[in-house]
Motif scaffolding. Sequence first.
Motif, mmCIF file in Angstrom:
data_model
loop_
_atom_site.group_PDB
_atom_site.id
_atom_site.type_symbol
_atom_site.label_atom_id
_atom_site.label_comp_id
_atom_site.label_asym_id
_atom_site.label_seq_id
_atom_site.Cartn_x
_atom_site.Cartn_y
_atom_site.Cartn_z
ATOM 1 N N TRP A 1 36.278 46.920 42.234
ATOM 2 C CA TRP A 1 37.277 46.717 43.293
ATOM 3 C C TRP A 1 38.405 45.822 42.790
ATOM 4 O O TRP A 1 38.171 44.807 42.134
ATOM 5 N N ARG A 2 39.637 46.209 43.085
ATOM 6 C CA ARG A 2 40.806 45.420 42.704
ATOM 7 C C ARG A 2 41.865 45.485 43.805
ATOM 8 O O ARG A 2 42.010 46.502 44.485
ATOM 9 N N GLU B 1 42.787 38.321 37.491
ATOM 10 C CA GLU B 1 42.879 38.818 36.121
ATOM 11 C C GLU B 1 44.275 39.366 35.879
ATOM 12 O O GLU B 1 44.977 39.758 36.822
ATOM 13 N N ILE B 2 44.676 39.383 34.621
ATOM 14 C CA ILE B 2 45.877 40.112 34.195
ATOM 15 C C ILE B 2 45.408 41.344 33.431
ATOM 16 O O ILE B 2 44.649 41.237 32.468
ATOM 17 N N ASN C 1 45.575 40.986 39.353
ATOM 18 C CA ASN C 1 44.688 41.563 40.362
ATOM 19 C C ASN C 1 43.735 40.523 40.930
ATOM 20 O O ASN C 1 43.289 39.613 40.222
ATOM 21 N N LEU C 2 43.410 40.695 42.201
ATOM 22 C CA LEU C 2 42.232 40.056 42.774
ATOM 23 C C LEU C 2 41.033 40.935 42.469
ATOM 24 O O LEU C 2 41.148 42.164 42.448
ATOM 25 N N ARG C 3 39.881 40.319 42.262
ATOM 26 C CA ARG C 3 38.687 41.085 41.910
ATOM 27 C C ARG C 3 37.449 40.296 42.331
ATOM 28 O O ARG C 3 37.547 39.109 42.689
ATOM 29 N N PRO C 4 36.268 40.879 42.259
ATOM 30 C CA PRO C 4 35.048 40.118 42.544
ATOM 31 C C PRO C 4 34.818 39.063 41.459
ATOM 32 O O PRO C 4 35.288 39.220 40.324
#
Length: 468
Positions: free
Chosen positions: A13-14, A196-197, A256-259
């Motif tokens: 998921w992102r 993350e990038i 991004n947002l991510r888990p």
Amino acid sequence: MTEKILGLIPVDWRFELTSLPYVRKILKSRWMPFLPIVLNLFVFTVILMAGYVGGVSAGNYNFAVMFVWIVWWLLLMMVMVPFFSRIWCMVCPLPVFGEWIQRLGFMKVRNKLFGLNKKWPKSLKNMWLVNFLFLATTYTSGFLTTRPIATFILLMSVIISSVVLMVVFEKRNFCKYIGCPVGGFLGLYSNMAVTEIRAKDPQICKDHKHKDCVIGNEKGHACPWMILPFDIGRNTYCGMCLECFKTCPYDNMAINLRPPATDLLVDKNRGLDEAWKAFIMLGIAIFFFLVMQGNMGFLKDWANAKTTEGYLTFVALHSIFNLLLIPGVFFVFVYASRTLGNKEIPLKKLFTNFSYTLVPLGLIAWIAFSFGLLFPSSSYVLHVLSDPFAWGWDLFGTAKFPWTPFLTGVMPYFQIGTLLFGLVLSLDIGFKISKQTFQKRDEAVRGFIPIAAFLTAVTIFLIWLFTG
């Protein structure tokens, strides 16, 4: 079937933060991160002055000690690393003098760098050097947290060495491999971050033969961290400098947002250097608690070098505990894992892979440790804000604010809850790593039992240590 972190959030998921137009516009500007760096440079100038003026005075009433080892450290461990990866590397002012000399300017783009531009030896392109550098820095913890001049010396050493080494070696080798004491754990723990990038569409990068992000162009520098921005697998060595956002002609880079902890599941480039960083960080959290917050007065005396013999004993015990004892105990549990799981799996592979289960627990242990600084000691910050150089100033009317611990009664509950969350996350990540390593599910289940026992035992010990 897609794996889920904690059984809740799909690993893949992102949410792209840079899909918001104003966010991308800010990141593409050459003023970013220049302005935050300049702001931090001002703050650290005050810190250096306070450290120098403070000399060997009481650390808890010194701006340098309070802002580096309370404010900065708490923000780093509790906010920046878990939520924003290596964002500190983006805005860190300490290596900028070396970088400005390389570029012969502050903001202009110049991809032909000044200096010798030597390559860093391939055999040292890992965390081993920064592991030992960070461990050596912790030998002086008794001085750094009580004597302002020690903080001044440490920071000036980093600044001077960065200038010298960045004139000799190309780009950000200093930050990545050589001289930054905190670079190693920032890299390792950034794998826990919820940001993350990454490249938005890898195919666009694959089709684009002229890799502007790697070699630079008129809009931005070649990646100072010498990675391939279009092929970032983990956060470990991405310093979030944002140059790839500026150089990419297709706007194909994203934040991004991510888990949390998804990078720990990347079964690529795992190594013993990072394994030992995990051991060292967990061990130092335990040792620091004993020295700074524990009731063993003799340890404090040893760390503060009340006697030469005591200090050497502290260094020896500190080294053995972190470099040998923790890895040795962990090895026993890994050996049991191999025995129960599959004896055909190489022991080194098991040891290396399972060491990453200590990353969530280690970071959470540091957050729990940091509560022990936040609640009892943060009121000192109000005093030093008004009188940073101990010259009798009262800039904000808080110079006479008394030491006032707050929420210390509920602090153990924060620590217990945090550590239990760390255990659950470590177990979740650990079992996923076990399935990667053993392939067969029944082997993975059996093989993970000793590792789960180790993680649980460490958590129980930390809860007892921090709250007992």
